[in-house]
Design a protein around this motif. Structure first.
Motif, PDB file in Angstrom:
ATOM      1  N   PRO A 310      -7.694   9.571   5.026  1.00  0.00           N
ATOM      2  CA  PRO A 310      -8.472   8.399   5.460  1.00  0.00           C
ATOM      3  C   PRO A 310      -8.342   7.208   4.522  1.00  0.00           C
ATOM      4  CG  PRO A 310      -9.790  10.397   5.657  1.00  0.00           C
ATOM      5  CD  PRO A 310      -8.561  10.762   4.883  1.00  0.00           C
ATOM      6  N   SER A 311      -7.900   7.415   3.291  1.00  0.00           N
ATOM      7  CA  SER A 311      -7.799   6.323   2.317  1.00  0.00           C
ATOM      8  C   SER A 311      -6.530   5.512   2.481  1.00  0.00           C
ATOM      9  CB  SER A 311      -7.860   6.894   0.892  1.00  0.00           C
ATOM     10  OG  SER A 311      -9.041   7.627   0.678  1.00  0.00           O
ATOM     11  N   PHE A 312      -5.619   5.911   3.365  1.00  0.00           N
ATOM     12  CA  PHE A 312      -4.343   5.222   3.514  1.00  0.00           C
ATOM     13  C   PHE A 312      -4.363   4.354   4.760  1.00  0.00           C
ATOM     14  CE2 PHE A 312      -3.362   8.470   0.555  1.00  0.00           C
ATOM     15  CZ  PHE A 312      -2.278   8.036  -0.168  1.00  0.00           C
ATOM     16  N   GLU A 313      -3.808   3.160   4.623  1.00  0.00           N
ATOM     17  CA  GLU A 313      -3.744   2.232   5.743  1.00  0.00           C
ATOM     18  C   GLU A 313      -2.462   1.410   5.639  1.00  0.00           C
ATOM     19  OE1 GLU A 313      -6.561  -1.163   3.617  1.00  0.00           O
ATOM     20  OE2 GLU A 313      -7.236  -0.132   5.421  1.00  0.00           O
ATOM     21  N   THR A 314      -2.047   0.856   6.785  1.00  0.00           N
ATOM     22  CA  THR A 314      -0.825   0.059   6.833  1.00  0.00           C
ATOM     23  C   THR A 314      -0.962  -1.183   5.960  1.00  0.00           C
ATOM     24  OG1 THR A 314      -0.419   0.842   9.084  1.00  0.00           O
ATOM     25  CG2 THR A 314       0.787  -1.102   8.376  1.00  0.00           C
ATOM     26  N   GLY A 315       0.087  -1.489   5.203  1.00  0.00           N
ATOM     27  CA  GLY A 315       0.074  -2.635   4.308  1.00  0.00           C
ATOM     28  C   GLY A 315      -0.249  -2.288   2.875  1.00  0.00           C
ATOM     29  N   GLN A 316      -0.706  -1.074   2.636  1.00  0.00           N
ATOM     30  CA  GLN A 316      -1.030  -0.650   1.276  1.00  0.00           C
ATOM     31  C   GLN A 316       0.245  -0.524   0.448  1.00  0.00           C
ATOM     32  OE1 GLN A 316      -3.408   2.853   1.283  1.00  0.00           O
ATOM     33  NE2 GLN A 316      -3.447   3.091  -0.928  1.00  0.00           N
ATOM     34  N   THR A 317       0.186  -0.942  -0.806  1.00  0.00           N
ATOM     35  CA  THR A 317       1.367  -0.914  -1.676  1.00  0.00           C
ATOM     36  C   THR A 317       1.309   0.276  -2.626  1.00  0.00           C
ATOM     37  OG1 THR A 317       0.312  -2.371  -3.286  1.00  0.00           O
ATOM     38  CG2 THR A 317       1.658  -3.404  -1.553  1.00  0.00           C
ATOM     39  N   ALA A 318       2.455   0.609  -3.182  1.00  0.00           N
ATOM     40  CA  ALA A 318       2.557   1.727  -4.125  1.00  0.00           C
ATOM     41  C   ALA A 318       3.743   1.484  -5.046  1.00  0.00           C
ATOM     42  CB  ALA A 318       2.706   3.048  -3.382  1.00  0.00           C
ATOM     43  N   GLU A 319       3.708   2.137  -6.204  1.00  0.00           N
ATOM     44  CA  GLU A 319       4.814   2.077  -7.157  1.00  0.00           C
ATOM     45  C   GLU A 319       5.714   3.287  -6.950  1.00  0.00           C
ATOM     46  OE1 GLU A 319       3.208   1.868 -11.046  1.00  0.00           O
ATOM     47  OE2 GLU A 319       2.447  -0.187 -10.824  1.00  0.00           O
ATOM     48  N   ILE A 320       7.021   3.030  -6.888  1.00  0.00           N
ATOM     49  CA  ILE A 320       8.001   4.085  -6.628  1.00  0.00           C
ATOM     50  C   ILE A 320       8.940   4.175  -7.819  1.00  0.00           C
ATOM     51  CG2 ILE A 320       9.841   4.865  -5.098  1.00  0.00           C
ATOM     52  CD1 ILE A 320       8.487   3.247  -2.871  1.00  0.00           C
ATOM     53  N   THR A 321       9.089   5.361  -8.337  1.00  0.00           N
ATOM     54  CA  THR A 321       9.997   5.589  -9.463  1.00  0.00           C
ATOM     55  C   THR A 321      10.867   6.804  -9.165  1.00  0.00           C
ATOM     56  OG1 THR A 321       8.328   6.932 -10.601  1.00  0.00           O
ATOM     57  CG2 THR A 321       8.421   4.587 -11.157  1.00  0.00           C
ATOM     58  N   VAL A 322      12.046   6.806  -9.790  1.00  0.00           N
ATOM     59  CA  VAL A 322      12.942   7.954  -9.703  1.00  0.00           C
ATOM     60  C   VAL A 322      13.315   8.352 -11.122  1.00  0.00           C
ATOM     61  CG1 VAL A 322      13.847   7.417  -7.414  1.00  0.00           C
ATOM     62  CG2 VAL A 322      14.927   6.426  -9.421  1.00  0.00           C
ATOM     63  N   LYS A 323      13.552   9.624 -11.304  1.00  0.00           N
ATOM     64  CA  LYS A 323      13.822  10.154 -12.634  1.00  0.00           C
ATOM     65  C   LYS A 323      15.098   9.567 -13.221  1.00  0.00           C
ATOM     66  CE  LYS A 323      14.410  14.579 -15.038  1.00  0.00           C
ATOM     67  NZ  LYS A 323      14.486  16.050 -14.863  1.00  0.00           N
ATOM     68  N   GLY A 332       6.780  -0.396  -2.983  1.00  0.00           N
ATOM     69  CA  GLY A 332       6.876  -0.034  -1.575  1.00  0.00           C
ATOM     70  C   GLY A 332       5.605  -0.395  -0.836  1.00  0.00           C
ATOM     71  N   LYS A 333       5.727  -0.569   0.462  1.00  0.00           N
ATOM     72  CA  LYS A 333       4.585  -0.922   1.306  1.00  0.00           C
ATOM     73  C   LYS A 333       4.499   0.057   2.469  1.00  0.00           C
ATOM     74  CE  LYS A 333       4.892  -4.487   3.988  1.00  0.00           C
ATOM     75  NZ  LYS A 333       4.977  -5.888   4.479  1.00  0.00           N
ATOM     76  N   VAL A 334       3.302   0.552   2.729  1.00  0.00           N
ATOM     77  CA  VAL A 334       3.094   1.489   3.845  1.00  0.00           C
ATOM     78  C   VAL A 334       3.299   0.721   5.147  1.00  0.00           C
ATOM     79  CG1 VAL A 334       1.475   3.003   5.008  1.00  0.00           C
ATOM     80  CG2 VAL A 334       1.516   2.906   2.507  1.00  0.00           C
ATOM     81  N   VAL A 335       4.265   1.159   5.936  1.00  0.00           N
ATOM     82  CA  VAL A 335       4.565   0.483   7.204  1.00  0.00           C
ATOM     83  C   VAL A 335       4.120   1.291   8.409  1.00  0.00           C
ATOM     84  CG1 VAL A 335       6.461  -0.894   6.301  1.00  0.00           C
ATOM     85  CG2 VAL A 335       6.916   1.424   7.101  1.00  0.00           C
ATOM     86  N   ARG A 336       4.004   2.594   8.249  1.00  0.00           N
ATOM     87  CA  ARG A 336       3.587   3.412   9.391  1.00  0.00           C
ATOM     88  C   ARG A 336       3.190   4.806   8.916  1.00  0.00           C
ATOM     89  NH1 ARG A 336       8.942   3.022   9.306  1.00  0.00           N
ATOM     90  NH2 ARG A 336       8.862   1.096  10.505  1.00  0.00           N
ATOM     91  N   THR A 337       2.378   5.469   9.730  1.00  0.00           N
ATOM     92  CA  THR A 337       2.048   6.881   9.529  1.00  0.00           C
ATOM     93  C   THR A 337       2.228   7.601  10.853  1.00  0.00           C
ATOM     94  OG1 THR A 337      -0.311   6.658  10.068  1.00  0.00           O
ATOM     95  CG2 THR A 337       0.341   6.251   7.766  1.00  0.00           C
TER      96      THR A 337
END
Length: 453
Positions: A310-323, A332-337
Motif C-alpha cells: 500500500p505504500s507504493f504509488e506511481t511516480g515514486q522515485t528510488a535509488e538504483i545501484t549495481v554491485k 528510477g521512477k515507478v511507472v506501473r504495478t
C-alpha cells in the motif's frame, strides 16, 4: 509521770484492717499501671514487629524470584528506507523473424551493434516472391484492360440505345400519321399495319438496347471488382517483396544474431532448429534472425512484499545501484504495478523506469533498489530476542501489574536483523521481557530489572 491506758483489742483490729486495705490498694494500682503501660508498649512495638516481619518475608521472597530484564517497545521512524532486489530488463525487446521465404543473401549487423529504427539488418534472396509480384502485376493489368473493354461495350450499348430510341420515335410518328390517313381513305389499311409493325420492331430494339446496357453495366462493375482484387494481391506481394530487406523496428542494440549467409529462411515458420550461430557456420533453417533490445530506457522489476504494497504509488522515485558500478547511483521512477498480489510469493510486481542514455546499465543485471517510504501508522520495534515462537504463534512475554508473566500474540513486520517490527498486538505501554526463556512460564511471578542501554 502518768502512764497511758492500754489499747483495747477492737482498736488494734481496726488499725490492722486499715493497714491491710492500704497495702491491697497500692498493689492494685501498681497492677493497673503495669497493665496500662504494657498496653501502650504493645501498641507501639507490635506494628513495628509486624512490619519488620513482612519486610523480612518480602526480602526473602524477592531473593527467591527470577530477575528479568525489562524493555519497552519503541515506535519506528515515520520515514524508513527499504532495499529490495531488482532485475534490470529492456524496456522494449523483441525477436526479429522473416516474413519472406528465401535464402539469406547478406547480413549487415552483428551482436553488440547499436542500430537505428529502419536501419537495414539483412537481405533475403526470394525469387518466388519476385515472380509472384510479376504475376500479380500482370493480373492487375489484365483486370484493368477488362474494365476498359467493358466500359467500351457499355458505351456502344448506350449509343445503340439512343439510335433505337430515335428510330422508335420516327416509327411512332409515322404510324400515327398513317392512322389519320387511313381514316380519310387516302392510304390502304395494309400500309398502316406495316407502319405499326415497324413501330413495334423499333420498340423491341429499344428494350433490347436497354437490357444490353444493364448487362454491360454489370460487366463493368465485375471488371472493376477484379481490378480491386488484383490491386490488393499485387500490393500484398509487393509488401512481401519488401520484407526481403529486414530492418530494425526501433533503435537499440543487437543482442543476438541467429543466421549466417546462405541459410534458408522459411517465412511464417516458428521452428528454430539451430542454436545461436554467432561463431559457427551452419545451413539450418531458422526464421529467428535477430534479437534487439532498446537501451536508452530500461525497466527494473521489483517484487514488493504484500505488507508494504500500500505504500507504493506511481511516480515514486528510488535509488538504483549495481554491485559492478559502486560509484554510480541511478534514479528510477515507478511507472506501473501489476495491481495484483502473486499468490505464490505474496508480492506485488512493481516496475521502475530508469534513463540509460550512455548504456551503462545492461538488461539482465541484478540491482538493489532503495525506496524511502513514508508511513502514517508506524509500527513498534523490539529486539528479535524478545520474540517467542511456539505452537501458539509468534508472541512476546509481557509483565503485568502484579509482576507476573503474560504472553501476548503479535504480528511481525520487517526484520532488521537484530530488531523486528511489530505491526499488531502491542499498544506501546507494555513492559517486555528482553530475553524470555522456557523458565518464564505463563503467570510466573518475577523480579523486573530495567535494562540499561
Amino acid at each position: 509521770m502518768d502512764s497511758q491506758p492500754p489499747a483495747s483489742p477492737d482498736l488494734e483490729q481496726q488499725t490492722t484492717s486499715r493497714k491491710q486495705r492500704r497495702g491491697i490498694g497500692r498493689i492494685g494500682w501498681a497492677v493497673i499501671g503495669a497493665v496500662f503501660f504494657g498496653s501502650l508498649l504493645a501498641i507501639g512495638i507490635l506494628p513495628r514487629l509486624s512490619q519488620r516481619s513482612e519486610l523480612q518475608a518480602a526480602v526473602k521472597e524477592a531473593s527467591t524470584l527470577t530477575s528479568v530484564n525489562i524493555i519497552t517497545p519503541r515506535r519506528a521512524a515515520a520515514t524508513t528506507n527499504l532495499e529490495l532486489p531488482g532485475s534490470v530488463v529492456a524496456l522494449n525487446q523483441t525477436t526479429i523473424y522473416a516474413r519472406s521465404t528465401g535464402y539469406l543473401r547478406r547480413w549487415y549487423a552483428d551482436i553488440g551493434d547499436r542500430v537505428q529504427a529502419g536501419q537495414l539488418l539483412a537481405e533475403i534472396d526470394s525469387p518466388d516472391t519476385d515472380q509472384q509480384v510479376l504475376q500479380a502485376k500482370a493480373e492487375l493489368a489484365q483486370a484493368q484492360a477488362n474494365v476498359l473493354q467493358s466500359r467500351a461495350s457499355l458505351a456502344k450499348g448506350v449509343s445503340d440505345l439512343k439510335q433505337a430510341q430515335a428510330n422508335l420515335l420516327i416509327a411512332r410518328q409515322s404510324w400515327q400519321r398513317w392512322q389519320f390517313l387511313v381514316k380519310k381513305g387516302a392510304v390502304a389499311q395494309q400500309d398502316t399495319d406495316t407502319k405499326y409493325a415497324t413501330y413495334q420492331a423499333n420498340l423491341a430494339n429499344v428494350e433490347a438496347a436497354q437490357n444490353t446496357i444493364s448487362s454491360d453495366s454489370a460487366n463493368v462493375k465485375a471488371a472493376q471488382a477484379n481490378v480491386y482484387a488484383s490491386q490488393a494481391n499485387f500490393q500484398r506481394n509487393t509488401v512481401l517483396q519488401s520484407y526481403k530487406k529486414v530492418t530494425a523496428p526501433f533503435s537499440g542494440v543487437i543482442t543476438a544474431r541467429n543466421v549466417n549467409t546462405g541459410v534458408l529462411i522459411s517465412a511464417g515458420s516458428g521452428s528454430n532448429t539451430s542454436s545461436n550461430t554467432n561463431t559457427s557456420n551452419t545451413n539450418t533453417s531458422n526464421t529467428s534472425l535477430y534479437t534487439i533490445a532498446a537501451y536508452d530506457k530500461l525497466d527494473v522489476n521489483v517484487n514488493v512484499p504484500q505488507s508494504l504494497s500500500p505504500s507504493f504509488e506511481t511516480g515514486q522515485t528510488a535509488e538504483i545501484t549495481v554491485k559492478e558500478l559502486p560509484q554510480r547511483v541511478f534514479t528510477g521512477k515507478v511507472v506501473r504495478t501489476s495491481n495484483a498480489i502473486d499468490p505464490n510469493t505474496r508480492t506485488l510486481l512493481t516496475q521502475l523506469e530508469v534513463e540509460n542514455y550512455n548504456a551503462t546499465l545492461r538488461p539482465g543485471m541484478y540491482a538493489t533498489v532503495k525506496f524511502a517510504i513514508n508511513r502514517t501508522n508506524t509500527p513498534f520495534v523490539v529486539p528479535d530476542s524478545a520474540l517467542v515462537v511456539n505452537a501458539g504463534g509468534t508472541q512476546v512475554a509481557t509483565l503485568t501489574k502484579n509482576q507476573t508473566v503474560h504472553y501476548q500474540k503479535v504480528v511481525v513486520g520487517r526484520d532488521y536483523g537484530t530488531e523486528v517490527e511489530i505491526t499488531s498486538g502491542l499498544t506501546g505501554n507494555e513492559s517486555l521481557i528482553a530475553t524470555p526463556t522456557v523458565d518464564e512460564t505463563e503467570g510466573l511471578r518475577v523480579q523486573p530489572v530495567a535494562q540499561t542501554k
